[in-house]
Structure formats: structure tokens, C-alpha cells
Motif scaffolding. Structure first.
Motif, PDB file in Angstrom:
ATOM      1  N   SER A  78      12.325  11.259   2.914  1.00 41.32           N
ATOM      2  CA  SER A  78      11.213  11.538   3.837  1.00 41.32           C
ATOM      3  C   SER A  78      10.151  12.363   3.125  1.00 41.32           C
ATOM      4  CB  SER A  78      11.721  12.329   5.045  1.00 41.32           C
ATOM      5  OG  SER A  78      12.711  11.609   5.719  1.00 41.32           O
ATOM      6  N   GLY A  79       8.871  12.067   3.424  1.00 38.26           N
ATOM      7  CA  GLY A  79       7.763  12.835   2.869  1.00 38.26           C
ATOM      8  C   GLY A  79       7.326  12.430   1.479  1.00 38.26           C
ATOM      9  N   THR A  80       7.949  11.397   0.892  1.00 44.32           N
ATOM     10  CA  THR A  80       7.612  10.964  -0.464  1.00 44.32           C
ATOM     11  C   THR A  80       6.688   9.751  -0.423  1.00 44.32           C
ATOM     12  OG1 THR A  80       9.771  11.706  -1.256  1.00 44.32           O
ATOM     13  CG2 THR A  80       8.566  10.158  -2.662  1.00 44.32           C
TER      14      THR A  80
ATOM     15  N   GLU B  17      -3.238  -0.189  11.533  1.00 45.99           N
ATOM     16  CA  GLU B  17      -3.210   1.277  11.517  1.00 45.99           C
ATOM     17  C   GLU B  17      -2.591   1.837  12.796  1.00 45.99           C
ATOM     18  OE1 GLU B  17      -3.334   5.150  10.496  1.00 45.99           O
ATOM     19  OE2 GLU B  17      -3.545   3.409   9.181  1.00 45.99           O
ATOM     20  N   GLN B  18      -2.965   1.302  13.939  1.00 49.29           N
ATOM     21  CA  GLN B  18      -2.388   1.767  15.206  1.00 49.29           C
ATOM     22  C   GLN B  18      -0.889   1.542  15.241  1.00 49.29           C
ATOM     23  OE1 GLN B  18      -4.604  -0.332  18.192  1.00 49.29           O
ATOM     24  NE2 GLN B  18      -6.480   0.836  17.829  1.00 49.29           N
TER      25      GLN B  18
ATOM     26  N   GLY C 258       0.832  -1.201   0.000  1.00 46.90           N
ATOM     27  CA  GLY C 258       0.000   0.000   0.000  1.00 46.90           C
ATOM     28  C   GLY C 258       0.864   1.247   0.000  1.00 46.90           C
ATOM     29  N   ALA C 259       0.396   2.289  -0.653  1.00 47.22           N
ATOM     30  CA  ALA C 259       1.137   3.554  -0.675  1.00 47.22           C
ATOM     31  C   ALA C 259       1.121   4.159   0.721  1.00 47.22           C
ATOM     32  CB  ALA C 259       0.527   4.520  -1.689  1.00 47.22           C
ATOM     33  N   HIS C 260       2.261   4.718   1.104  1.00 42.36           N
ATOM     34  CA  HIS C 260       2.386   5.338   2.416  1.00 42.36           C
ATOM     35  C   HIS C 260       3.509   6.363   2.387  1.00 42.36           C
ATOM     36  CE1 HIS C 260       5.043   1.805   2.440  1.00 42.36           C
ATOM     37  NE2 HIS C 260       5.809   2.474   3.298  1.00 42.36           N
ATOM     38  N   VAL C 261       3.607   7.133   3.468  1.00 42.97           N
ATOM     39  CA  VAL C 261       4.597   8.200   3.600  1.00 42.97           C
ATOM     40  C   VAL C 261       5.210   8.103   4.996  1.00 42.97           C
ATOM     41  CG1 VAL C 261       4.904  10.714   3.714  1.00 42.97           C
ATOM     42  CG2 VAL C 261       3.327   9.747   2.054  1.00 42.97           C
TER      43      VAL C 261
ATOM     44  N   HIS D  93       2.394   6.565   7.497  1.00 46.27           N
ATOM     45  CA  HIS D  93       1.105   7.189   7.250  1.00 46.27           C
ATOM     46  C   HIS D  93       0.525   6.600   5.968  1.00 46.27           C
ATOM     47  CE1 HIS D  93       2.294   9.827  10.469  1.00 46.27           C
ATOM     48  NE2 HIS D  93       3.460   9.890   9.868  1.00 46.27           N
ATOM     49  N   GLN D  94      -0.440   5.703   6.151  1.00 44.96           N
ATOM     50  CA  GLN D  94      -0.986   4.910   5.056  1.00 44.96           C
ATOM     51  C   GLN D  94      -1.872   5.758   4.147  1.00 44.96           C
ATOM     52  OE1 GLN D  94       0.246   1.863   5.182  1.00 44.96           O
ATOM     53  NE2 GLN D  94      -0.610   1.318   3.214  1.00 44.96           N
TER      54      GLN D  94
END
Length: 185
Positions: A104-106, A154-155, A47-50, A163-164
Motif C-alpha cells: 500500500s502507498g507505493t 477517474e471517477q 499508468g502509474a498509480h497508488v 489514485h492515478q
């Protein structure tokens, strides 16, 4: 001070139904970078996340992975597979020797859409965020039986700067998913 030399296959292993992770160098070894070898089974999509504070590096050792490592024009909540950036970047199918660095942040993601396992070398800075993450997700996978508790995932991700953006998915493919298409004569 002593270096760390590991023969092939060595390291502490975490094996779940969704992944096999071998810890290569960790905070306990004095490393500020966590280094893992990861076997990604067919059907696994992280899954995409940051990450706000972490940087990651992925190097494909064997097999094939789809990789995302850019900010898309539009983030969609269900899947990242068709995302494109404003400059034309798109998801890449990476094979042996390909790599991806993620600042970071991507937004980033990987998935194995092939019929065979893929293997990658994965590095994360700083240590030990992903070491703890892999240990805890192994416990969640083990407790989940046939399904994983999305709230528990998630937790856990919030605790480790994950951050999903789209869901983590693991659905092992069936033989029918990879049979050749029959064409009419």
C-alpha cells in the motif's frame, strides 16, 4: 469448507478491447484476496498509480511487461517510463517468471511495449476492490467506442482506491511500429 480447483482457462471472463481478465478466486468464492489472470495487449499502459489500502502482486506468465514498483525521485505527470528512485531503482522489463509485490502507498504501473500480448497472474488484497474495478472498467471501455471517457475512468478509480499519477493509455500498435529499422549500406 471446500477449496476451489479450476482447469486451465476456466473462470469468469471479462473481455474488452484493452484487456482480457479471467476471475480465478473472488470474494464470492470466500477469498480475501482477488486473483485474476490478465491478458495485456500490445500498447496497453495502465499508468502509474497508488492505492492507500490495497496490496498487489503481479506474476508474468507469458510475454514481456515493463514494471514500476517504487517511489520516484520526481513524479512527472505525463509518463512513468523513465522514473528512477533515490536509490537507483528504475523500470524493469519483466519476462516469464518475474514478479512484483506492491505494498500500500507505493507508486506502481505496468505496460506492454512489445508487439505481442503478455499474460500475468494478478492478486489484490483486500477483495473485492479490483473485482468491482475490472467489471466497471469493462463497461467504460464498452461504452467508449474509439475513445474512453477520462472523467468516467477517474471517477471510477476514486471509488476503488486508485489514485492515478500518470494517464492510462491504450493505443494498439500498427505493424509499422514494429518493423525492423532499415540501415544504409
Amino acid at each position: 469448507m471446500t477449496g476451489l480447483i479450476l482447469p486451465p482457462g476456466a473462470g469468469r471472463k471479462l473481455v474488452t478491447k484493452a484487456q482480457e481478465v479471467t476471475f480465478k478466486a473472488t470474494k464470492a468464492d470466500g477469498s480475501s484476496v482477488s486473483i485474476f489472470e490478465v491478458v495485456v495487449p500490445p500498447g496497453f499502459d495502465v499508468g502509474a498509480h497508488v492505492h492507500n489500502d490495497s496490496q498487489e502482486f503481479f506474476y508474468v506468465l507469458d510475454g514481456e511487461l515493463q514494471l514500476l514498483g517504487f517511489e520516484p525521485e520526481q513524479r512527472t505527470g505525463d509518463t512513468w517510463h523513465d522514473w528512477r528512485s533515490a536509490t537507483g531503482d528504475q523500470v524493469v522489463t519483466a519476462t516469464e517468471g518475474a514478479c512484483m509485490f506492491v505494498p500500500s502507498g507505493t507508486p506502481h504501473a505496468f505496460r506492454n511495449a512489445s508487439s505481442t500480448p503478455a499474460r500475468m497472474l494478478f492478486q489484490c488484497y483486500p477483495s473485492p476492490y479490483h473485482e468491482l474495478y475490472f467489471e466497471e472498467i469493462a463497461e467504460i471501455w464498452a461504452a467508449g467506442g474509439a475513445a474512453v471517457d477520462p472523467a468516467a475512468v477517474e471517477q471510477m478509480r476514486q471509488r476503488y482506491d486508485v489514485h492515478q499519477l500518470t494517464p492510462l493509455r491504450y493505443q494498439p500498435p500498427t505493424d509499422a511500429d514494429f518493423q525492423p529499422t532499415q540501415r544504409g549500406a
